[in-house]
Design an enzyme around this catalytic site. Sequence first.
Site, PDB file in Angstrom:
ATOM      1  N   CYS A 131      -5.410  79.288 -36.854  1.00  0.00           N
ATOM      2  CA  CYS A 131      -4.945  79.349 -35.475  1.00  0.00           C
ATOM      3  C   CYS A 131      -5.238  78.044 -34.743  1.00  0.00           C
ATOM      4  O   CYS A 131      -6.373  77.801 -34.318  1.00  0.00           O
ATOM      5  CB  CYS A 131      -5.623  80.516 -34.766  1.00  0.00           C
ATOM      6  SG  CYS A 131      -5.150  80.649 -33.055  1.00  0.00           S
ATOM      7  N   CYS A 134      -6.340  78.489 -31.084  1.00  0.00           N
ATOM      8  CA  CYS A 134      -7.714  78.970 -30.917  1.00  0.00           C
ATOM      9  C   CYS A 134      -8.710  77.839 -31.166  1.00  0.00           C
ATOM     10  O   CYS A 134      -9.712  77.715 -30.466  1.00  0.00           O
ATOM     11  CB  CYS A 134      -8.051  80.081 -31.903  1.00  0.00           C
ATOM     12  SG  CYS A 134      -6.802  81.333 -32.114  1.00  0.00           S
ATOM     13  N   ASP A 135      -8.457  77.031 -32.189  1.00  0.00           N
ATOM     14  CA  ASP A 135      -9.490  76.119 -32.680  1.00  0.00           C
ATOM     15  C   ASP A 135      -9.164  74.634 -32.540  1.00  0.00           C
ATOM     16  O   ASP A 135     -10.046  73.791 -32.704  1.00  0.00           O
ATOM     17  CB  ASP A 135      -9.740  76.391 -34.182  1.00  0.00           C
ATOM     18  CG  ASP A 135     -10.169  77.836 -34.427  1.00  0.00           C
ATOM     19  OD1 ASP A 135     -10.848  78.388 -33.551  1.00  0.00           O
ATOM     20  OD2 ASP A 135      -9.816  78.386 -35.479  1.00  0.00           O
TER      21      ASP A 135
END
Length: 309
Positions: A131, A134-135
């Site tokens: 992701c 997300c990261d």
Amino acid sequence: MENVVIMGTGCAGLTAAIYTARANLKPLVLTGVMPGGLLTTTSIVENFPGFPDGVDGFELMQRMQQQAEKFGARVQFSVIESVDLKSSPIRLVVDGQPVETKTLIIASGAGHKHLDIPGEHELEKKGVTYCATCDGALPVFRNQHLVVVGGGDSACEEANYLTRFASKVSLVHRRDSLRASRIMAERTLANPKISMVWDSVLTEVQDVSAGKVTGVKLKNLKTGAESVLPCAGVFIAVGHVPNTQLFQGQLDLDPAGYVVPVKGTATRVPGVFVAGDCADSVYRQAVTAAGMGCGAAIEAERYLASHGG
Ligand code: NAP
């Protein structure tokens, strides 16, 4: 006894929640481990009707939940542990507690597919991720060379997103043309910070002994040549697997695990309906999931009406 239990709070589940709540059925909506579903992990959604400037995936799901709750849906952060579809009413175990329901709408979505190569699992969250939104902004990835794997819309979206932080992004795809939609493919190929690695697969993520990602081993499928590409992060976007393990042996599943409805959103079990990515290996769009959620809700409402409410 519940009228309707909805499993999942992605686009399909929350649309089903809006419709069944407006029908005054007071649905119990169970989030599973990923409230909001996969859309919460994307960046800007540009193709959901009604948002000409795009909408943040997380915000879209929050708005859908608010809309469902406004009409009386009860959204609960819980995981369904087991389901008995042979019993009538349907019996579930939710966070250790028994729940009985007249109808069930399965909108359990899909999870990220893994490559299952050496180093991938060992280095997950240590440089291997599924992701980018997300990261991608983590300090460990800033101004670094990053690798994205895949050739679909997700991989292209992730690669483009990562160019905000990375010094360079290499997009590794197993064929010589992208599967992604034309607009996304063109944007990707035109991005000067993205370089394509065609006809190639990862065979290993290095370096498990160092406890972090230092590079990937590549194999060119046309020439057989092997090489090592140094990088600080690997973002894997090679598709999805449906979250349907609970229904194995209880519903018709295709070889990839997608629920096969008998007609529309109906399954072969009376009172059990299905919607969204767990039953759709073809379109897999936010708007098609929402449409299926609407259909499942209408079917559940009709089923209840014809079985004495
Ligand atoms: P996808 O379209 O199924 O693409 C998966 C990609 O991964 C393909 O290019 C596939 O290669 C590759 N792949 C699969 N298994 C692999 C393996 N073991 N090793 C190496 N490569 C592998 O999945 P997606 O990109 O996640 O998209 C899913 C759906 O969501 C699509 O319908 C897409 O349009 C939609 N989506 C839309 C948007 C948007 O509109 N903004 C954004 C994200 C996703 P091959 O091409 O060779 O099969």
